[in-house]
Write an enzyme that holds these catalytic residues in place. Structure first.
Site: not given
Ligand code: DGL
Length: 357
Positions: A40, A54, A87, A120-121, A193, A314
């Protein structure tokens, strides 16, 4: 030589800060390389209020750098587009390509630090992977954004500025791979995250941030406690393919279908995201034991997100020859098991690694 000078000479020879590559007497800005991978932070939307809907991974690295002219005041920056993906599409092959390029650059005397721009993923996973396989004490800082570059109050530019500031700081030396977003500095090992869409999504729950960026100040308050980077035993320089490790998720009334399917696919390892203290049900424990009997390495992690997954609580891990993930969440336990399997299939050795990294 006059003996009075020996202690001073030893201090100079032992202090990396005093001996930074081609340092001159006057202060120089740090040489930082930005390795861009997509996400992103490189995303674009139709309007300035498009924060949903987007397209990620469209803006090239030089445009990211040009969008923050203030970078020139704090570092000599150059960019490389290693790949350009959202990502969620990250793969082991992309990781090897990124890590090998980072290690090449970190060996260069004219490189003081690296920033990786990333979606961020799976950002936390790439950060942890690099934490285990980059062999340098120079700063490596991973950065992303939760709003596309075209959005009102896009967080990418300030996140990128802060990441370059951290990567060029002497304070960041030797602290392992860092994640710098939302003015906070987290360790690659503990960060995750925690929110699907908010700018403060990256946190190290319970274990906490390492430090902050405030204005142009980089401030640390904690140090990582586990092995990383220069102190890592792992070397991926000769590796072109990583072992196949997958994750099975636990829940009430879970069947053995997922574990059996992974075993039938002859994966090298299975991480079980168990309930509570990493617990499988009786049914899935037997499925995991059957997979172990086929030679598949089993690591018990937990879907809970915080706390220690303890041996022989356990589940009789000694009897089952299972490994426990300590505090690593399932996605990071997968990474450590994958890299551990490039060195050994011995469960005692792998358990040691989970207690040290
Ligand atoms: N598709 C997500 C990624 O590329 C977008 C989220 C982001 O980058 O914040 O991880």
């Amino acid at each position: 030589m006059n003996s009075r000078f020996v202690p001073i000479l030893l201090l100079v020879l032992c202090s990396p800060v005093l001996l930074r590559a081609d340092d001159t007497s006057e202060k120089r800005v740090a040489n930082i390389v930005i390795l861009a991978t997509g996400g992103t932070i490189a995303g674009s939307g139709a309007t300035s209020t498009t924060t949903v809907g987007y397209k990620a991974a469209t803006v090239p690295v030089q445009a990211l750098i040009d969008a923050v002219p203030e970078l020139k005041k704090i570092a000599a920056v150059r960019g490389e587009q290693v790949f350009q993906i959202a990502s969620q599409n990250m793969t082991n092959d992309y990781w090897l390509k990124l890590a090998k390029r980072a290690n090449e650059l970190l060996k260069q005397r004219d490189v003081d630090g690296i920033v990786v721009t990333h979606g961020t993923d799976t950002l936390e996973e790439t950060a942890y992977f690099l934490n285990l396989v980059t062999n340098s004490d120079k700063p490596v800082v991973i950065v992303g954004a939760m709003r596309p570059s075209t959005a009102l109050s896009a967080d990418g530019p300030i996140n990128l500025y802060n990441a370059v500031l951290v990567a060029g700081s002497k304070e960041a030396f030797g602290k392992g791979v860092l994640v710098c977003m939302n003015d906070q500095i987290n360790s690659a090992r503990d960060v995750t995250k925690t929110n699907t869409s908010t700018a403060d999504t990256f946190k190290s729950p319970e274990l906490g941030v390492l430090g902050y960026v405030q204005g142009d100040r980089v401030a640390f308050y904690r140090l990582p406690a586990r092995r990383h980077t220069l102190n890592s035993e792992f070397d991926i320089s000769g590796i072109d393919k990583l072992p196949d490790v997958e994750i099975a998720y636990g829940f009430a009334s879970v069947s053995r279908t997922t574990v059996d399917a992974l075993a039938a696919a002859s994966v090298d390892g299975i991480v079980y995201a168990g309930v509570g203290d990493g617990n499988p049900s009786e049914v899935t424990e037997q499925a995991l034991a059957d997979a172990r009997a086929k030679g598949i390495l089993i690591v018990r992690s937990a879907r809970v997100g915080n706390g220690i997954v303890a041996r022989n609580n356990e589940v009789n891990d000694d009897k089952r020859d299972f490994v426990v993930s300590d505090t690593l969440n399932p996605q990071k336990a997968r990474i450590l098991l994958m890299i551990a399997l490039t060195k050994t299939r011995d469960t005692k050795e792998i358990q040691r690694m989970f207690y040290e990294y």
